[in-house]
Design an enzyme around this catalytic site. Structure first.
Site, short mmCIF file in Angstrom:
data_model
loop_
_atom_site.label_atom_id
_atom_site.label_comp_id
_atom_site.label_asym_id
_atom_site.label_seq_id
_atom_site.Cartn_x
_atom_site.Cartn_y
_atom_site.Cartn_z
N HIS A 102 0.83 -1.21 0.00
CA HIS A 102 0.00 0.00 0.00
C HIS A 102 0.86 1.25 0.00
O HIS A 102 1.58 1.52 0.97
CB HIS A 102 -0.92 0.02 1.22
N HIS B 24 0.90 5.56 -1.47
CA HIS B 24 0.46 6.73 -2.23
C HIS B 24 1.74 7.54 -2.45
O HIS B 24 2.18 8.27 -1.55
CB HIS B 24 -0.54 7.58 -1.44
N GLN C 180 2.51 11.35 -1.60
CA GLN C 180 2.55 11.79 -0.20
C GLN C 180 3.97 11.79 0.37
O GLN C 180 4.20 12.37 1.44
CB GLN C 180 1.59 10.94 0.65
N ARG D 230 -5.65 15.33 6.48
CA ARG D 230 -6.19 15.11 5.13
C ARG D 230 -6.31 16.44 4.36
O ARG D 230 -6.09 16.48 3.15
CB ARG D 230 -7.54 14.40 5.20
N HIS E 55 -11.62 3.57 -3.59
CA HIS E 55 -10.97 4.32 -2.53
C HIS E 55 -11.46 3.87 -1.16
O HIS E 55 -10.69 3.61 -0.25
CB HIS E 55 -11.16 5.84 -2.69
N ARG F 296 -16.83 5.27 1.58
CA ARG F 296 -17.21 6.68 1.56
C ARG F 296 -17.24 7.21 0.14
O ARG F 296 -18.03 8.07 -0.20
CB ARG F 296 -16.15 7.55 2.28
N HIS G 100 -9.62 0.84 0.93
CA HIS G 100 -9.43 1.33 2.31
C HIS G 100 -10.69 1.00 3.09
O HIS G 100 -11.79 1.29 2.61
CB HIS G 100 -9.34 2.86 2.35
N GLU H 64 -10.65 2.55 8.69
CA GLU H 64 -9.42 3.15 9.24
C GLU H 64 -9.75 4.04 10.42
O GLU H 64 -9.01 4.11 11.39
CB GLU H 64 -8.72 3.96 8.13
N HIS I 49 -5.94 -1.31 5.99
CA HIS I 49 -6.14 -0.89 7.39
C HIS I 49 -6.99 -1.90 8.18
O HIS I 49 -6.47 -2.60 9.01
CB HIS I 49 -6.74 0.52 7.52
N ASP J 33 2.22 3.26 2.80
CA ASP J 33 1.05 4.15 2.79
C ASP J 33 1.42 5.62 2.60
O ASP J 33 1.73 6.05 1.50
CB ASP J 33 0.25 3.89 4.07
ZN LIG Z 1 -4.01 4.71 1.91
#
Ligand SMILES: [Zn+2]
Length: 458
Positions: free
Chosen positions: A53, A55, A58, A79, A206, A209, A235, A238, A272, A323
């Site tokens: 995992h 991203h 980031q 976030r 994603h 949500r 995800h 989490e 997660h 992550d």
């Molecule tokens: Zn993530």
């Protein structure tokens, strides 16, 4: 090889044959006659780790959000900073960031990575013409560095449960279901033609949500038509707020919904699963899906503690990921899986078993195998048919001093992090030799220049 961790255990004098394709064609455990052309590998060889995992973008904010903004700092305030960064990243910057990151991963022992990628559109919200330049940026970085890649284009359509529309700062994430499936299918087709053996395309949702259950179901079935064994990641659970919002909207918890959907297979990876109930953990294990725990990120964001011991006892398949790139180190992820349990239970060697008494060996071996499962790639062990992805541990490094072969991974995980990883091979090619990646200076220079251009938001 002087010594190696094979599926049957630690073995000395191992002869491994690797085809030009980068895959292993023979493993001989008793030494035996060695061709003059054979390369002698000094040190202790262990399977490379799959990073399940990531991203990549980031990486540009690692270390930049570690101070107090208010008394209510949380995942949700972090976030906001992450969205501000996501709304500045252009393709050239993403290539520079991901190239630096992937070199760091290789040197730390990750030989392949699942990139969960949800930034799809131009800064102004328009679609890229033809091929997606941001997707290509990640693929190019993987090619530049030699890391194995499972690329996971990610569907992101709503801002919360109940079909809430995306916010202004989320418009770069949006794809319609039909354009998503078409783009994923196109990548899968071109990969089949190229057959590089190092890259694979999967897909991700994603979260619940961001995608309705109905869309998730319909899209999963369409993706199955494209590739029946496609890796699919999501995800889930989490944050407690996410679990509560799901329950308010649907009457169910998010993992409950996934379990009831009938979609989970061993190709699914739940990212997660921090707030899973004991029954949900048994359910995930029963479906043979993997859970990816990214404990350094979960700690960094204050998510909560995953019930690792309970999940492993239920036969669950666990893998690890970097992550948010708060830390890029498989050794640290695994060490904290064990330390978290020691602190909680006031015992030692919690994640060892009667048959697997060395914590470091058990955690490394299993996370490599289950990470390979999550990535949908033939890696994770040194065996015939697997890709030749491995690390050579330097027995002369101070962190390995005094180690026997069967304690090498205990030293790596608990005493030295990645410090003793001297050489790294991916697909039969050395990508790190004598602690150095061939592109590390140019990549670092380009990364520094990119970071100067990006004002890091806080
Ligand atoms: Zn993530």
């Amino acid at each position: 090889m002087e010594a190696a961790l094979l599926p049957e255990g630690w073995t000395e004098d191992v002869l491994v044959r690797v085809a030009d394709t980068g895959f292993i064609t023979a493993v001989q455990a008793d030494g035996g006659p060695v061709a003059a052309a054979a390369e002698r590998v000094r040190g202790i060889v262990v399977p490379g780790m799959a990073n399940a995992h990531s991203h990549a973008f980031q990486r540009a904010m690692a270390g930049a959000t570690e101070y107090r903004l208010s008394a209510r700092d949380s995942f949700w305030t972090w976030r906001q900073a992450m969205y501000a960064l996501a709304n500045r990243i252009e393709p050239a910057a993403l290539t520079a960031i991901a190239t630096q990151l992937f070199i760091e991963m290789l040197k730390a022992g990750y030989t392949s990575v699942a990139e969960f990628h949800y930034v799809h559109r131009r800064l102004d919200g328009a679609a890229y013409a033809d091929d997606n330049a941001l997707w290509d940026a990640v693929t190019e970085a993987a090619a530049n560095t030699g890391i194995g890649l499972t690329f996971l284009p990610t569907l992101y359509q709503t801002s919360d449960f109940g079909g809430r529309p995306l916010r202004r700062d989320q418009v770069r994430f949006e794809l319609r279901t039909d354009e998503f499936v078409r783009a994923v299918a196109a990548r899968v087709q071109s990969e089949r033609r190229a057959d590089s053996g190092r890259t694979r395309t999967g897909a991700a949702f994603h979260s619940l949500r961001a995608v309705s259950l109905r869309t998730l179901r319909e899209t999963s079935l369409q993706l199955r038509e494209v590739d029946a064994s496609m890796p699919v990641h999501i995800h889930v659970a989490e944050q407690l707020r996410e679990v509560e919002a799901c329950r308010e909207d649907t009457g169910r918890r998010p993992i409950e919904l996934l379990l009831e959907s009938g979609l989970l297979t061993p190709h699914w990876c739940l990212i997660h699963a921090t707030h899973a109930t004991p029954g949900e953990l048994v359910g995930i294990a029963g479906h043979g899906a993997t859970v990816c725990v990214s404990i350094t990120t979960e700690a960094n964001l204050g998510d909560g503690l995953f019930a690792t011991h309970r999940y492993l006892r239920a036969g669950g398949h666990l893998c690890i990921g970097s992550d948010s790139q708060a830390t890029v180190s498989p050794a640290e992820e695994l060490r904290w899986l064990e330390y978290q349990q020691r602190l909680k239970r006031k015992r030692r060697a919690v994640l060892a078993t009667r048959h697997d008494s060395h914590v470091g060996t058990r955690l490394w071996r299993d996370a490599a195998v289950h990470g390979a499962q999550a990535l949908g790639q033939a890696v994770g062990t040194i065996a015939v048919g697997r890709r030749a992805d491995w690390l050579v541990l330097d027995r002369e490094h101070p962190s390995m001093a005094g180690c026997a072969i069967d304690t090498a991974l205990d030293h790596l995980v608990f005493a030295g992090a990645s410090a003793a990883i001297r050489d790294v091979m991916v697909a039969g090619r050395w990508v790190v030799q004598d602690y150095r990646h061939g592109a590390e200076e140019t990549a670092a220079a380009r990364f520094r220049a990119t970071m100067r251009e990006l004002t890091i938001p806080v």
